[in-house]
Design a protein around this motif. Structure first.
Motif, PDB file in Angstrom:
ATOM      1  N   GLY A  34       2.511 -24.452   6.756  1.00  0.00           N
ATOM      2  CA  GLY A  34       3.203 -23.279   6.232  1.00  0.00           C
ATOM      3  C   GLY A  34       2.306 -22.392   5.388  1.00  0.00           C
ATOM      4  N   ARG A  35       1.239 -22.923   4.861  1.00  0.00           N
ATOM      5  CA  ARG A  35       0.384 -22.161   3.956  1.00  0.00           C
ATOM      6  C   ARG A  35      -0.841 -21.560   4.631  1.00  0.00           C
ATOM      7  NH1 ARG A  35       2.850 -21.205  -1.056  1.00  0.00           N
ATOM      8  NH2 ARG A  35       4.809 -22.113  -0.362  1.00  0.00           N
ATOM      9  N   VAL A  36      -1.148 -22.062   5.803  1.00  0.00           N
ATOM     10  CA  VAL A  36      -2.363 -21.568   6.464  1.00  0.00           C
ATOM     11  C   VAL A  36      -2.029 -20.278   7.203  1.00  0.00           C
ATOM     12  CG1 VAL A  36      -4.141 -22.098   8.179  1.00  0.00           C
ATOM     13  CG2 VAL A  36      -3.201 -23.907   6.751  1.00  0.00           C
ATOM     14  N   PRO A  37      -2.823 -19.214   7.010  1.00  0.00           N
ATOM     15  CA  PRO A  37      -2.570 -17.974   7.738  1.00  0.00           C
ATOM     16  C   PRO A  37      -2.536 -18.255   9.237  1.00  0.00           C
ATOM     17  CG  PRO A  37      -4.312 -17.656   6.115  1.00  0.00           C
ATOM     18  CD  PRO A  37      -3.983 -19.107   6.124  1.00  0.00           C
ATOM     19  N   ARG A  40      -5.549 -18.772  11.467  1.00  0.00           N
ATOM     20  CA  ARG A  40      -6.476 -19.876  11.226  1.00  0.00           C
ATOM     21  C   ARG A  40      -5.919 -21.234  11.660  1.00  0.00           C
ATOM     22  NH1 ARG A  40     -10.783 -18.487   8.434  1.00  0.00           N
ATOM     23  NH2 ARG A  40     -10.760 -16.498   7.348  1.00  0.00           N
ATOM     24  N   ILE A  62      -6.998 -26.903  11.851  1.00  0.00           N
ATOM     25  CA  ILE A  62      -7.170 -25.720  11.006  1.00  0.00           C
ATOM     26  C   ILE A  62      -8.590 -25.215  11.190  1.00  0.00           C
ATOM     27  CG2 ILE A  62      -7.021 -24.784   8.677  1.00  0.00           C
ATOM     28  CD1 ILE A  62      -5.483 -27.265   7.874  1.00  0.00           C
ATOM     29  N   LEU A  64     -11.375 -23.045   9.709  1.00  0.00           N
ATOM     30  CA  LEU A  64     -11.732 -22.415   8.434  1.00  0.00           C
ATOM     31  C   LEU A  64     -12.762 -21.312   8.608  1.00  0.00           C
ATOM     32  CD1 LEU A  64     -11.891 -25.541   6.119  1.00  0.00           C
ATOM     33  CD2 LEU A  64     -10.023 -23.965   6.463  1.00  0.00           C
TER      34      LEU A  64
ATOM     35  N   ASP B 224      -5.018 -10.890   4.218  1.00  0.00           N
ATOM     36  CA  ASP B 224      -4.793  -9.807   5.181  1.00  0.00           C
ATOM     37  C   ASP B 224      -4.536  -8.468   4.496  1.00  0.00           C
ATOM     38  OD1 ASP B 224      -5.088 -11.761   7.070  1.00  0.00           O
ATOM     39  OD2 ASP B 224      -2.937 -12.257   7.066  1.00  0.00           O
ATOM     40  N   GLY B 275       0.890 -19.925  -5.089  1.00  0.00           N
ATOM     41  CA  GLY B 275       0.989 -19.290  -3.786  1.00  0.00           C
ATOM     42  C   GLY B 275      -0.247 -19.317  -2.921  1.00  0.00           C
ATOM     43  N   GLU B 277      -2.620 -21.260  -2.281  1.00  0.00           N
ATOM     44  CA  GLU B 277      -3.250 -22.570  -2.186  1.00  0.00           C
ATOM     45  C   GLU B 277      -4.309 -22.626  -1.093  1.00  0.00           C
ATOM     46  OE1 GLU B 277      -0.164 -25.977  -3.435  1.00  0.00           O
ATOM     47  OE2 GLU B 277       0.462 -24.607  -1.843  1.00  0.00           O
ATOM     48  N   PHE B 278      -4.007 -21.999   0.026  1.00  0.00           N
ATOM     49  CA  PHE B 278      -4.952 -22.091   1.122  1.00  0.00           C
ATOM     50  C   PHE B 278      -6.257 -21.382   0.778  1.00  0.00           C
ATOM     51  CE2 PHE B 278      -6.947 -20.623   5.027  1.00  0.00           C
ATOM     52  CZ  PHE B 278      -7.171 -21.857   5.627  1.00  0.00           C
ATOM     53  N   LEU B 282      -9.794 -23.001   0.629  1.00  0.00           N
ATOM     54  CA  LEU B 282     -10.903 -22.492   1.426  1.00  0.00           C
ATOM     55  C   LEU B 282     -12.144 -22.287   0.554  1.00  0.00           C
ATOM     56  CD1 LEU B 282     -11.734 -21.605   4.212  1.00  0.00           C
ATOM     57  CD2 LEU B 282     -10.933 -19.303   3.693  1.00  0.00           C
TER      58      LEU B 282
END
Lengths: 199, 666
Positions: A34-37, A40, A62, A64, B224, B275, B277-278, B282
């Motif tokens: 749910g958090r990964v764009p 990606r 995922i 990166l 984005d 919010g 987190e990703f 990264l």
């Protein structure tokens, strides 16, 4: 284990979420998903029974992107927690670069946690891996439950964490501790890579 | 030792503001006319405000105006390391001269002079040399000269003698300008106001400003949406880890209040996730991957620094940095370490044998290990002990009888436990009694021991070598040769009498060998105490060991020797041997000489070798007539009752004086 390929300049980390049934492994992956764009993440593959129990495994790739010139991918897997799926668990565990052990913090689940941890050790052993060498992070899930039902992280550490691995209290349902766990395991995995870089 | 000038650090890319205008102007002036305007130029400022940039920019500008100009940039640490390495390699002067010849010397991080008296002296000398030659020197530090702790007054006055100028943190406008220029350099653009928002933060130096820009760039790359001034401010100001929401993340993604831990849940319950987190994950992974894939380079660089610091050539390690993969790097570093270790061993060995040879560059270059091995073996060969025992005197051929059994017994003890039983062993005997034979026999036996290096030579040889060494000014080398020996055997030590220097050197060796429990054996014609002109300290040391005498060969020895000498002549009468053995002989040499005369005469006259013939040869015809029963000797009448020990003194008629004497001269 081909973690880093200097020829194709790729880094692939396979991380397996291990733990007893219903401890929240799939939930961890769902939260990460749910958090990964969207761009990606790959399709999350989940083979579940009708009652939403993991039948085979969950898989979440995922991407990166390019980091330091290396195309970096993480592959997150879960194993089925139920006792009778051990062959599948061993299969999934094969080639893992790191393991997240998701423990159920409920006091009455302690035996299941211990049993699953022992199962992890024996499966690693059968795969010819030294359990002490494989990067491991413990996650004490369901810490959001009422205090009288659960063990505190310190108590969980006492019961399970005899190797002093990094451990994190979590509430995978709402996401607390999920990324902390993921960050920690990825750091361990990558640090191991820098310690003895395979060509 | 010089760090190359970073091509990015030019005056054009240096953002000038009110805070650094003076420093930049001074720098520009110096670059345009080095050595004449402000010399030395001392720039100081807090960390991260552009000292290094300005220093390098001056170097670039000066080189562009005068391409022939030699410019060197170095940090004080590099200078110290390079200098130490050079001194260690015996190249200190070469480095001094090279640096003094530089037209424009840029020295960074001068504050590290604190507590380095030796470097201060070196820098003082260098500064004076450069200034007097009209060469430019520019120094940078994080504080003014007089605030550098423990700095030599003379240096303070030299540094302050030119122009001392400081740079302050950039003001807001300069910060905006810096951010814009850097963003432009990196090809990123931000929404209006974003950079201004970043510049408005109270950041104390340009490096922090760059850090802020990096965060903005990284954030924009993964999200984005474009960053607004508000998010920028919030992100940069916020606590790390919980800074900013992911743009576009809907409220539904956030945990609803109802999902928060119920009352009564443990206080250790994790904080609600934030919010982005990703994005944070990264960033984290990026750092770790960077560390991981570049870790081997860091290790190579570390190894290069280490060995370079110790004065070794590191070309092989530097070449590793050119490869793309870390394959074999660990092995290569380990192999390099092993080679260096070997070089050290060789150098240490050579240092003992021939100290000046240690300065050879091959001992500092693992690429030339082969040459180093070769050089070491040459040195080793060059300092082989003077000479070993002669193979002509094996122990087996030594005939043992009552006259020499004590000495031979002692020799066997020495051979069994060299250095521990009888040290020194002094063999005393008249000429021709077999001293030399016994000495060399001991030497040969000792040389059989693994790792044994036996020096066995005559006293005269010892003196001659010493004179040659003094003459060639190679005393260290000479001493090293002897010190390598595990045993020292000197024939005819009485020859050292009156030779003060030889005795001095022998005395030193004597003590060393006794300390190291290495065997010493000497021969002398008379007991030590009767040797004239030998220093008492040597005499006392000689007497302190075992003095074993070799008497004149007894009859059994004589018979055995004659038998051996005639062994090649089959059919020799026993009577011949008996006759010859019965003749008195003061030494083995005279005995063998008699045997030789008899055999030679027999061969010449083609007559069989009989006792009568032998008598004829040795005593002349008359001898036969004079021979009386009970007289066993040839023309020598002994009064057996007189108790006179030397029968030679009782001779009243020599059959042939010349013949008799030949054998007596050693």
């Amino acid at each position: 284990m081909s973690l880093v390929n200097f020829t194709t300049r790729e880094i692939t980390c396979k991380i397996v979420y291990y733990g007893p049934g219903r401890s929240g492994k799939t939930r961890n992956l769902h939260y990460v998903y749910g958090r990964v764009p969207e761009a990606r993440r790959g399709r999350m593959i989940s083979l579940a029974t009708q009652t939403d129990r993991t039948l085979f495994f969950d898989f979440l790739p995922i991407d990166l992107g390019s980091i330091s010139g290396f195309v970096t991918r993480f592959q997150l897997y879960t194993v089925p927690g139920q006792v009778y799926y051990n062959a599948t668990r061993r299969l999934v565990l094969q080639g893992a670069d790191g393991v997240v052990f998701v423990a159920d913090s409920q006091a009455r689940q302690l035996d299941e946690n211990l049993e699953s941890l022992q199962n992890l050790q024996s499966n690693l052993l059968e795969l010819g891996q030294d359990a002490r060498q494989v990067p491991l992070v413990l996650q004490y899930n369901k810490q959001d439950l009422p205090r009288e039902l659960i063990l505190t992280p310190a108590e969980m550490d006492d019961a399970l964490n005899f190797r002093g691995a990094p451990s994190f209290p979590a509430d995978a349902l709402h996401g607390a501790g999920v990324f902390e766990t993921l960050k920690s395991i990825s750091e361990l995995v990558l640090r191991r890579l820098s310690a003895g870089a395979p060509a | 030792m010089t760090a190359a000038l970073n091509p990015k650090f030019t005056l054009e890319t240096f953002v000038v503001g009110s805070a650094n205008r003076l420093a930049v102007t001074a720098g520009r002036t110096v670059a345009e006319s080095p050595g004449s305007a402000y010399n030395p130029l001392f720039i100081y400022s807090a960390s991260g405000l552009g000292k290094t940039h300005l220093l390098m920019a001056m170097g670039h500008a000066a080189k562009r105006l005068a391409p022939g100009l030699s410019v060197e940039y170095l940090t004080l640490d590099e200078f110290v390391e390079a200098f130490h390495a050079a001194v260690a390699a015996g190249q200190g002067d070469a480095v001094r001269q090279r640096v003094q010849a530089v037209d424009m010397l840029l020295v960074d991080d001068v504050q590290f002079l604190t507590n380095r008296k030796e470097m201060q002296a070196e820098l003082l000398r260098l500064t004076e040399a450069l200034l007097s030659a009209g060469h430019q020197i520019v120094l940078a530090s994080d504080r003014p000269p007089n605030e550098i702790a423990d700095l030599d007054e003379r240096l303070i006055s030299r540094f302050s003698g030119g122009l001392v100028v400081d740079m302050s943190p950039p003001d807001y406008e300069t910060r905006v300008a810096i951010l814009r220029r850097k963003a432009e350099e990196r090809g990123v653009s931000f929404a209006p106001g974003v950079l201004d928002a970043a510049a408005s933060l109270e950041l104390s130096n340009v490096r922090e400003l760059m850090g802020a820009l990096n965060r903005l760039v990284a954030y924009q790359a993964v999200s984005d949406a474009t960053i607004t001034p508000e998010t920028a401010r919030e992100m940069l100001r916020g606590k790390p880890g919980a800074a900013t929401p992911v743009p576009g993340a809907s409220a539904a993604d956030e945990p609803a209040p109802a999902d928060l831990p119920a009352p009564g849940s443990p206080p250790v319950a994790p904080a609600a996730p934030s919010g982005d987190e990703f994005a944070l994950f990264l960033t984290d992974v990026t750092t770790n991957v960077g560390k991981a894939v570049e870790a081997w380079r860091a290790r190579v660089a570390e190894a290069v620094l280490r060995w370079e610091g110790e004065g070794y050539r590191t070309a092989r390690l530097e070449a590793l940095l050119d490869q793309d993969t870390p394959g074999g790097v660990e092995e290569a570093i380990a192999a390099y370490g092993r080679d260096v270790e070997r070089l050290r061993t060789l150098a240490a060995e050579v240092a003992q044998l021939d100290p000046p040879a240690t300065g050879n560059a091959v001992f500092r270059d693992p690429e030339r290990l082969d040459e180093a091995e070769e050089l070491a073996s040459r040195v080793r060969a060059g300092v082989a002990p003077p000479s070993g025992p002669s193979g002509a005197y094996p122990l087996e051929t030594l005939v043992v009888g009552s006259s020499n059994q004590i000495a031979v017994g002692a020799a066997r003890e020495v051979i069994a436990a060299p250095g521990r039983r009888y040290n020194p062993l002094v063999i005393v005997g008249s000429p021709g009694t077999g001293k030399t034979h016994l000495l060399h026999a001991i030497g040969l036996e000792l040389a059989r021991r693994p790792g044994a290096v036996v020096a066995c030579l005559s006293g005269q040889g010892f003196i001659d070598e010493l004179i040659a060494a003094i003459d060639a000014d190679r005393m260290d080398w000479w001493r090293a040769r002897y010190r390598r020996a595990t045993a020292l055997l000197l024939d005819d030590i009485h020859l050292l009498a009156g030779k003060e220097r030889s005795q001095e050197e022998l005395f030193l060796l004597f003590n060393l060998f006794l300390d190291w429990e290495r065997q010493l054996v000497f021969t002398t014609p008379a007991p030590p105490s009767e040797l004239a002109d030998l220093e008492p300290r040597i005499v006392s040391r000689l007497s302190g060991g075992l003095v074993a005498e070799l008497a004149e060969p007894d009859r059994a020895i004589r018979a055995a020797l004659i038998e051996r000498a005639l062994a090649g002549r089959p059919g020799t009468e026993r009577a011949v041997i008996d006759y010859l053995a019965d003749r008195p002989a003061g030494s083995v040499l005279s005995l063998l000489d008699a045997v030789q005369r008899v055999t030679a005469a027999a061969a010449a006259q083609e007559r069989p070798l009989t006792a009568d013939f032998a008598r004829e040869v040795l005593e002349g015809r008359l001898g036969r007539d004079r021979r009386t029963v009970g007289m066993r000797t040839s023309g020598i009448v002994v009064s057996s009752a007189s108790g006179v020990r030397s029968r030679e003194k009782m001779v009243w008629e020599w059959p042939d004086v010349a013949d008799r004497l030949v054998g007596e001269v050693p």
